[in-house]
Design a protein around this motif. Sequence first.
Motif, mmCIF file in Angstrom:
data_model
loop_
_atom_site.group_PDB
_atom_site.id
_atom_site.type_symbol
_atom_site.label_atom_id
_atom_site.label_comp_id
_atom_site.label_asym_id
_atom_site.label_seq_id
_atom_site.Cartn_x
_atom_site.Cartn_y
_atom_site.Cartn_z
ATOM 1 N N SER A 1 10.497 20.356 31.235
ATOM 2 C CA SER A 1 11.488 19.947 30.315
ATOM 3 C C SER A 1 12.510 20.352 30.341
ATOM 4 O O SER A 1 12.882 21.446 31.023
ATOM 5 N N SER A 2 13.906 19.768 30.116
ATOM 6 C CA SER A 2 15.149 20.648 30.357
ATOM 7 C C SER A 2 15.340 21.677 29.505
ATOM 8 O O SER A 2 16.157 22.526 30.152
ATOM 9 N N LYS A 3 14.903 21.832 28.388
ATOM 10 C CA LYS A 3 15.141 23.198 27.755
ATOM 11 C C LYS A 3 13.913 24.114 27.991
ATOM 12 O O LYS A 3 13.774 25.085 27.359
ATOM 13 N N GLU A 4 13.046 23.847 29.225
ATOM 14 C CA GLU A 4 11.931 24.774 29.495
ATOM 15 C C GLU A 4 11.069 24.999 28.472
ATOM 16 O O GLU A 4 10.523 26.081 28.429
ATOM 17 N N GLU B 1 15.886 14.261 24.288
ATOM 18 C CA GLU B 1 15.896 15.611 24.131
ATOM 19 C C GLU B 1 14.454 16.259 24.149
ATOM 20 O O GLU B 1 14.095 17.010 23.192
ATOM 21 N N ASP B 2 14.031 15.875 25.094
ATOM 22 C CA ASP B 2 12.575 16.517 25.237
ATOM 23 C C ASP B 2 11.409 16.227 24.214
ATOM 24 O O ASP B 2 10.528 16.621 24.022
ATOM 25 N N TRP C 1 5.089 8.806 25.309
ATOM 26 C CA TRP C 1 4.593 9.693 24.591
ATOM 27 C C TRP C 1 5.132 10.612 23.626
ATOM 28 O O TRP C 1 5.915 11.436 24.131
ATOM 29 N N ASP C 2 4.992 10.353 22.391
ATOM 30 C CA ASP C 2 5.622 11.191 21.342
ATOM 31 C C ASP C 2 5.177 12.734 21.406
ATOM 32 O O ASP C 2 3.941 12.895 20.974
ATOM 33 N N MET D 1 5.088 5.291 45.129
ATOM 34 C CA MET D 1 5.786 6.271 44.438
ATOM 35 C C MET D 1 6.908 5.960 43.518
ATOM 36 O O MET D 1 7.469 4.767 43.298
ATOM 37 N N ALA D 2 7.377 6.956 42.712
ATOM 38 C CA ALA D 2 8.491 6.493 41.885
ATOM 39 C C ALA D 2 9.388 7.832 41.478
ATOM 40 O O ALA D 2 8.637 8.891 41.612
ATOM 41 N N ALA D 3 10.585 7.583 41.193
ATOM 42 C CA ALA D 3 11.166 8.819 40.700
ATOM 43 C C ALA D 3 12.135 8.320 39.449
ATOM 44 O O ALA D 3 12.594 6.848 39.168
ATOM 45 N N THR D 4 12.452 9.123 38.321
ATOM 46 C CA THR D 4 13.022 9.034 37.314
ATOM 47 C C THR D 4 14.155 9.735 36.955
ATOM 48 O O THR D 4 14.204 10.916 37.458
ATOM 49 N N SER D 5 15.313 9.004 36.412
ATOM 50 C CA SER D 5 16.618 9.772 36.200
ATOM 51 C C SER D 5 16.614 9.780 34.741
ATOM 52 O O SER D 5 16.952 8.597 34.258
ATOM 53 N N ALA D 6 16.623 10.812 33.874
ATOM 54 C CA ALA D 6 16.663 10.810 32.659
ATOM 55 C C ALA D 6 18.179 10.321 32.068
ATOM 56 O O ALA D 6 18.182 10.016 31.089
ATOM 57 N N SER D 7 18.924 11.230 32.978
ATOM 58 C CA SER D 7 20.464 11.045 32.391
ATOM 59 C C SER D 7 20.731 9.367 32.687
ATOM 60 O O SER D 7 21.828 8.918 31.656
ATOM 61 N N GLN D 8 20.268 8.932 33.725
ATOM 62 C CA GLN D 8 20.663 7.470 34.026
ATOM 63 C C GLN D 8 19.744 6.421 33.204
ATOM 64 O O GLN D 8 20.234 5.257 33.033
ATOM 65 N N CYS D 9 18.703 7.187 32.793
ATOM 66 C CA CYS D 9 17.765 6.238 32.143
ATOM 67 C C CYS D 9 17.247 4.846 32.819
ATOM 68 O O CYS D 9 16.855 3.707 32.831
ATOM 69 N N LEU D 10 16.918 5.641 34.315
ATOM 70 C CA LEU D 10 16.503 4.596 35.417
ATOM 71 C C LEU D 10 15.226 5.288 35.946
ATOM 72 O O LEU D 10 15.149 6.277 35.948
ATOM 73 N N MET D 11 14.486 4.377 36.591
ATOM 74 C CA MET D 11 13.300 4.840 37.363
ATOM 75 C C MET D 11 13.573 3.773 38.635
ATOM 76 O O MET D 11 13.362 2.686 38.284
ATOM 77 N N ALA D 12 13.363 4.591 39.597
ATOM 78 C CA ALA D 12 13.208 3.731 40.850
ATOM 79 C C ALA D 12 11.643 3.775 41.382
ATOM 80 O O ALA D 12 11.135 4.733 41.325
ATOM 81 N N ILE D 13 11.441 2.442 41.711
ATOM 82 C CA ILE D 13 9.883 2.342 42.214
ATOM 83 C C ILE D 13 9.714 1.677 43.433
ATOM 84 O O ILE D 13 10.385 0.796 43.929
ATOM 85 N N VAL D 14 8.777 2.366 44.144
ATOM 86 C CA VAL D 14 8.806 1.928 45.690
ATOM 87 C C VAL D 14 7.325 1.377 46.003
ATOM 88 O O VAL D 14 6.326 1.806 45.384
#
Length: 456
Positions: A2-5, A44-45, A60-61, A90-103
């Motif tokens: 998580s971003s706040k470790e 915010e994690d 998941w909350d 495969m997939a990659a996720t960007s939390a800041s852009q709210c995007l997920m790229a799926i291959v």
Amino acid sequence: MSSKEKYLATAGPKSVKIWSVASWTLLTCIPTPVRCLSLAFIEEDELLAIAMTNNQFVFWDIQADEMVDGARWTDAEESREAYDRRWPVMAATSASQCLMAIVYRSQDLLVWNFEERRLHDIYNRECGSRLNASSTVPMRKSTILCLAFSASQTSTALVAGYFDGELVLYDTKLGIVRSTVPAVNALCMTSSHDGRTLATGDAEGTIQIFNLENIHRLYRITFNAEFIGVRALAFTGDDLRLLDIRGKQCRVWEPRALLRQEVDDDDSDTLSLSTATHEVEFTGAMDLIYITCIAVMEHGQYILCGKDDGSVQIYECAKGETLQTLFTHKTAVKHIKFDEDSNTIVSLDQSGTLACYQLVMLNRSKWRIVDIFDEHVEGAVDQILINRGLSRLLVSSGEHHVLFSVDRALHKGTISRAFKTASVSGHTWSNHPTSNDHVVLFSAGRAFSFSWHDLK
């Protein structure tokens, strides 16, 4: 992470687990019907976003410990026909852009906006956005082998490495191909934490470093030895070092390209590195045999080393030279002990083979070994311990402990006692500091003294 470790999420074939970093305890185990593609902490994690190979995305909350929402990214009309019956790879996720790229294999790159639950775009490397493309001519498709979003909070960069070796930089805001680099042949890639740098690794072990905003190549490390392909890459927290995993080893690099200025400033009086690619050829052997365990003998004159190729060797401390390979296990050596009184070595390998040999010194650089016994022990052995004179040998595997009685004259070792302790992590055995007849077990913050004779 998580971003706040605060949390760590891990994925297995049938479950996702969330761990507390502070206590390293398991917080929850989430069953998944299929394999997980990507994990990302968002909001915010507070939420964990989980993408799976059945084309589903769930949230998941963490505090409530329950699933709060989900969606299928192939439900959009533009993607349903081409992707719904396919399995993503495969997939990659960007939390800041709210995007997920799926291959998907041999398909254009699908990008999903998980905040708005809608298809963001479909990218082709020839035209960029397929949804906004004016041409109706069929475009070339190729399988993507790796991809990464920029980790910067403000960047809109997404990089994909294609099967034919080309590296393509997409702009997720403008929907365009910003830049391409041929013949990179990336099998894995990662973004630095500040989002300014991209590192790639290929099947020949070459590591390349790029400016992520324009994929201009800054640095390349090649190898003149027999190559071993790069399996994974990661930047350290300060982005000043790069870690790569290949074979059985992890290497840490400190390329000078990671020290470039924080911002480009033509008027700056500070030293700026050249924009030309810096080439480095690594001449070290890639097939190094690593030491896995050691034991000191002859009061520090020599060191016994167990290695990951199964060999047990003697080194001379003064010169650091290998004097002799004494014997070889079939797998990597995990533990090694030496008893000065009896000149005896005990070693254990990864397969559970326990070997005991007596050393007979022929001269200052050569020894003869006498086989005493070998035995196979079950379970993952955490520790082996010997008493002075090596009449007893203790093998500890978690909560299971086995005491061997060693008879060097008869060349055999027999089990004297086997017992089980409470299932508490952190068992450690140690010889008693003042009594050669006793051994001490440290467990759960307490110390217990046992007799070496019968372990009672």
